[in-house]
Design a protein around this motif. Structure first.
Motif, mmCIF file in Angstrom:
data_model
loop_
_atom_site.group_PDB
_atom_site.id
_atom_site.type_symbol
_atom_site.label_atom_id
_atom_site.label_comp_id
_atom_site.label_asym_id
_atom_site.label_seq_id
_atom_site.Cartn_x
_atom_site.Cartn_y
_atom_site.Cartn_z
ATOM 1 N N ALA A 7 21.055 45.355 30.230
ATOM 2 C CA ALA A 7 20.307 45.933 31.347
ATOM 3 C C ALA A 7 20.013 47.407 31.080
ATOM 4 N N ALA A 8 19.031 47.909 31.796
ATOM 5 C CA ALA A 8 18.670 49.322 31.664
ATOM 6 C C ALA A 8 19.701 50.191 32.373
ATOM 7 N N GLU A 9 19.669 51.464 32.037
ATOM 8 C CA GLU A 9 20.632 52.387 32.633
ATOM 9 C C GLU A 9 20.435 52.493 34.142
ATOM 10 N N ALA A 10 19.190 52.447 34.587
ATOM 11 C CA ALA A 10 18.930 52.524 36.026
ATOM 12 C C ALA A 10 19.532 51.334 36.758
ATOM 13 N N ALA A 11 19.457 50.137 36.148
ATOM 14 C CA ALA A 11 20.048 48.944 36.776
ATOM 15 C C ALA A 11 21.566 49.093 36.883
ATOM 16 N N PHE A 12 22.186 49.619 35.838
ATOM 17 C CA PHE A 12 23.638 49.844 35.897
ATOM 18 C C PHE A 12 23.995 50.873 36.969
ATOM 19 N N ASP A 13 23.179 51.896 37.104
ATOM 20 C CA ASP A 13 23.445 52.902 38.134
ATOM 21 C C ASP A 13 23.349 52.300 39.527
ATOM 22 N N ASP A 14 22.357 51.447 39.742
ATOM 23 C CA ASP A 14 22.192 50.830 41.064
ATOM 24 C C ASP A 14 23.374 49.941 41.414
ATOM 25 N N ILE A 15 23.755 49.068 40.488
ATOM 26 C CA ILE A 15 24.847 48.150 40.801
ATOM 27 C C ILE A 15 26.179 48.898 40.878
ATOM 28 N N ARG A 16 26.285 49.987 40.141
ATOM 29 C CA ARG A 16 27.512 50.773 40.228
ATOM 30 C C ARG A 16 27.641 51.424 41.602
ATOM 31 N N ASN A 17 26.544 51.949 42.123
ATOM 32 C CA ASN A 17 26.582 52.535 43.464
ATOM 33 C C ASN A 17 26.973 51.499 44.503
ATOM 34 N N THR A 18 26.457 50.269 44.346
ATOM 35 C CA THR A 18 26.827 49.203 45.281
ATOM 36 C C THR A 18 28.314 48.875 45.172
ATOM 37 N N LEU A 19 28.820 48.817 43.953
ATOM 38 C CA LEU A 19 30.244 48.548 43.759
ATOM 39 C C LEU A 19 31.105 49.655 44.363
#
Length: 844
Positions: A50-62
């Motif tokens: 996944a792209a870095e932006a996708a990881f950032d989004d799911i990390r914020n949700t976590l």
């Protein structure tokens, strides 16, 4: 960089409201949705695609889910505590093989079942929070690995002429994209319709923007000069800083209005809008750098300067600061726009891997060619800036330790800049363009951050001097030092963002800090520490108020002496501190029983390393309880004599009669021999020796001395003063006057007064006060006198060998009394005997 700072500010604002977030009633957690999210996140981490932006989004949700779980861990906490207390009230559970009453056993079982049911939500929330924490840590580890790979990636060397057309192609692609977008805008049916409708607003914005950009700084400078002439010197620096902020505010507002006016014309598309905003950021950085350079390298001497430089060097420092800021802005917002739009301009829609690789190599080569000239120019400026800081060290003349430490830091910073200015272009020329960018541009932005901290520190120091109305020595006090330390701590998060840290990393660090650290089974968190500190400070304030009330109101009205009052006040202080510590620890929820092992281990170190301190502490407690000495007592200990000024827990302070202070450990006062002249009462004996010449009437001497003693006001009549005839001395008849004084503190004054009286009365009575005498006897003076008076003999001629007389027949020449003459002082001291003479003053 600007976006990262904005995120950090938003993060700080979000973290400032944790209490309100916890106060809200949380909705029931949907663990099914959580399981789906966690499984998807774990799959993304495993695939690493996944792209870095996708990881950032799911990390914020976590992170949001983890916060909910941590809040749910305290579910039913009050009920759980109540049930545990009920179980404890039943007594200990029976051991294996033992039985207890059936009713108690049934009740114990029911309470244990109830406890397990109450603990289930918290346990499940703890488990989910642990899973979320693990996934977040894996995402952070993956993103850091990607960042490292990006920095260490080797791209085509910009020094190779083969790669230069790639840079030209990137620039042409950007220019073509901007031109095509502008043509598309102008080819619309009526492209100027929006501009005509908004003409008044656009014209107004342009006029205000041009005035602020062109004249704003000059107006502020004139205002500063005008205000400075009418204010006191303490107010000048503070006012000058506050007014100077307008030098950065007005031009940046003008640039913002100018960009806004251009965007309002609707003649520019998305690319042009981003381009204008990037250019506006560079121009704003230019004005901000002018202000910052003017504060760090001032134009005149009325402003405080952090560096010791000559005016021409300060001018060079301003030029270097502005140039580095413009280059950093071109690499920052403007460079990000070039990278973003350059990739879009060269995107050919290739689908095969070979085509994608070809486009990627072209982009890498083009961006490297465009970035390398900026790196070289920035390196040259950095090298010169490092030399400028080293020149400060040569001009600095202060010899204080603080200045020496600051100079070492400045020298280290200057050497670091020189090293970076050499390494970064080398890396960029080899092909490690990303590594060179990650080294040189954060260094420049760190310089700006350090300069901003220095400027703020100077301003806050000036403000402190102004508020406290102190002179320039107030700048060297503790408060400005603490202000600088706090500013340095506040700058650390921004420095972390500059050097590549993500806002999520800082959020994770803050979360772990807020959750606390475990020490011996006790979790120490900011909340626990804050609770402990607040309650302890309140307890300490109450103790000090109670001590003040006892000292000023209650104890002076009692019959307790001064030493006893001080002992009571000190005891109340120690007891209050102990109770404040116990209460604050209990209120903070710290279980000291879990620290028993740690305390046991520390006690060994206390027993050996702090043995002397503990001994003095215990001795101080004994002194305060038994009170063998008190403040104001005249004591003698260890060869030191003086008045007790203060008794603390560790030591006692004595002021000698030479007005010097002696610090005596309390253990010496308990274990050693101490003479307290004024503890029981103020009475003391004075023994005054007196000598008179031989032949004096001893009864008359006794009568005169006794009369003199009785006439002294401080001499007590019970017991009466006495005069003792001690005996026959070598030079005098020895007497002693022995009296008891009502206040021994005046013993020297009474002794001096009595000596004056004795001298006067003895003179009137014709009594002689003798002094030591010696008689000198000369043995065989005739021989000595003859040896001194005999003239020097002329050298006799050597006798001839054949006519020399027999030496045994020669006789010595006799010495007569006439040959001795008169002896001179200091001559002929051979054979001198000393004999004690009498005390009648005559020669013997």
């Amino acid at each position: 960089m600007i976006l990262r700072v904005t995120r950090l500010l938003l993060l700080v604002l979000a973290l400032a409201l944790p209490v309100l977030a916890q106060a809200q009633t949380s909705a029931p957690l949907d663990y099914a949705a959580w399981d789906k999210l966690a499984s998807r996140a774990e799959t993304m981490v495993q695939d690493d695609s996944a792209a870095e932006a996708a990881f950032d989004d799911i990390r914020n949700t976590l992170t949001d889910w983890r916060a909910k779980f941590q809040q749910a861990e305290s579910t039913n906490a009050t009920q759980i505590s109540t049930v545990k207390a009920q179980i404890d009230a039943l007594g200990p559970a029976p051991k294996e093989g033992e039985t207890e009453d059936q009713a108690i056993a049934e009740r114990r079982k029911a309470l244990n079942d109830q406890l397990a049911q109450l603990q289930a939500p918290g346990i499940r929330a703890t488990e989910a929070a642990s899973r979320a924490d693990s996934i977040i840590a894996n995402i952070d580890r993956l993103l850091r690995a990607r960042q490292t790979d990006k920095l260490m990636r080797l791209t085509p060397s910009p020094l190779n002429p083969i790669n230069w057309p790639a840079g030209i192609k990137v620039l042409s692609g950007l220019g073509g994209a901007l031109a095509s977008e502008m043509r598309a805008q102008l080819e619309k049916p009526d492209p100027y319709a929006t501009a005509r409708d908004r003409a008044p607003v656009i014209v107004g914005l342009l006029l205000v923007a041009l005035v602020l950009v062109a004249r704003g700084r000059r107006w502020i400078m004139k205002l500063a000069d005008l205000i400075e002439k009418r204010l006191a010197w303490r107010t000048q620096r503070v006012t000058d800083f506050l007014v100077s902020i307008g030098q950065i505010t007005l031009p940046i507002v003008g640039v913002t209005l100018l960009v806004t006016a251009l965007i309002q014309t609707a003649l520019f598309g998305t690319r042009w809008t981003e381009f204008l905003m990037a250019v506006g950021a560079v121009v704003s950085a230019f004005f901000a750098a002018i202000w910052l350079a003017g504060r760090v390298f001032p134009r005149n001497d009325r402003q405080s300067a952090p560096f010791t430089l000559q005016p021409e060097r300060r001018r060079e420092g301003r030029l270097l600061t502005v140039s580095l800021a413009v280059l950093a802005a071109m690499q920052g917002p403007f460079g990000d726009w070039v990278v973003k739009r350059g990739e879009a301009a060269l995107d050919t829609g290739a689908t095969t891997s070979e085509a994608v690789d070809s486009v990627g190599k072209l982009l890498d080569a083009g961006f490297g060619v465009l970035a390398f000239p900026l790196q070289v120019l920035a390196a040259i400026l950095l090298f010169r800036f490092g030399q400028l800081l080293r020149r400060h060290l040569r001009n600095e003349t202060s010899a204080s330790e603080e200045s020496a430490f600051r100079d070492r830091l400045v020298g280290l910073l200057g050497n670091t800049l020189i090293v970076v200015s050499v390494i970064a272009p080398v890396l960029g020329g080899i092909g490690y363009v990303n590594a060179a960018n990650a080294l040189i541009w954060p260094t420049i932005m760190t310089l700006g951050l350090i300069a901003l901290v220095l400027v703020l520190h100077l301003f806050l120091t000036d403000l402190y001097v102004f508020i406290t109305r102190r002179n320039d020595e107030g700048r060297e006090s503790l408060t400005p030092t603490l202000i600088g330390f706090l500013l340095g701590l506040a700058a650390l998060p921004f420095a972390a963002l500059i050097w590549g840290a993500r806002s999520s990393d800082l959020l994770e660090l803050w979360t772990r800090f807020r959750n606390g650290m475990s020490l011996g089974g006790v979790t120490i968190s900011p909340g626990v520490f804050l609770t402990f500190a607040i309650i302890f400070v309140i307890g300490l304030m109450v103790t000090r108020l109670l001590q003040g009330a006892l000292k000023a109101s209650l104890l002076p009205k009692t019959k307790i002496d001064k030493g006893g009052q001080n002992a009571i006040i000190s005891g109340v202080g120690y007891m209050g501190i102990f109770l404040a510590a116990v209460i604050s620890i209990s209120a903070a929820g710290i279980d000291l029983s879990s620290l028993a092992i740690v305390a046991g281990a520390l006690s060994v170190g206390v027993g050996f390393g702090l043995q002397t301190i503990v001994q003095n502490f215990v001795s101080g407690i004994i002194l305060l309880i038994e009170r063998p000495i008190s403040e104001g007592d005249w004591i003698e200990v260890g060869g030191q004599m003086g008045v007790v000024k203060a008794i603390s827990v560790r030591s006692t302070r004595i002021e000698t009669f030479d007005r010097t202070e002696v610090i005596v450990p309390n253990a010496d006062l308990i274990a050693g021999q101490v003479t307290n002249w004024t503890r029981g009462n103020l009475t003391g004996r004075l023994i005054l020796p007196v000598g008179v010449a031989y032949g004096t009437d001893t009864r008359k001497v006794e009568e005169i001395l006794l009369e003199i003693a009785k006439n002294q006001s401080l001499v007590m009549m019970n017991p009466e003063p006495t005069v003792i005839f001690n005996g026959f001395g070598a030079d005098s008849l020895d007497f002693e006057v022995r009296v008891i004084l009502s206040d021994v503190n005046f013993i020297m004054r009474v002794k001096s007064e009595m000596n004056h009286e004795i001298n006067q009365r003895f003179t009137e009575a014709g009594i002689e006060i003798p002094f030591a005498q010696r008689d000198v006897w000369l043995r065989n003076p005739e021989v000595l006198q003859g040896a001194l008076a005999k003239p020097e003999r002329e050298p006799e001629p050597e006798p001839e060998p054949e006519t020399a007389p027999d030496m045994a027949d020669k006789t010595p020449h006799p010495v007569t009394r006439e040959d001795l003459g008169t002896p001179q002082p200091g001559e002929g001291m051979e054979g001198v005997q000393q004999q004690d003479g009498g005390s009648d003053g005559g020669d013997r």
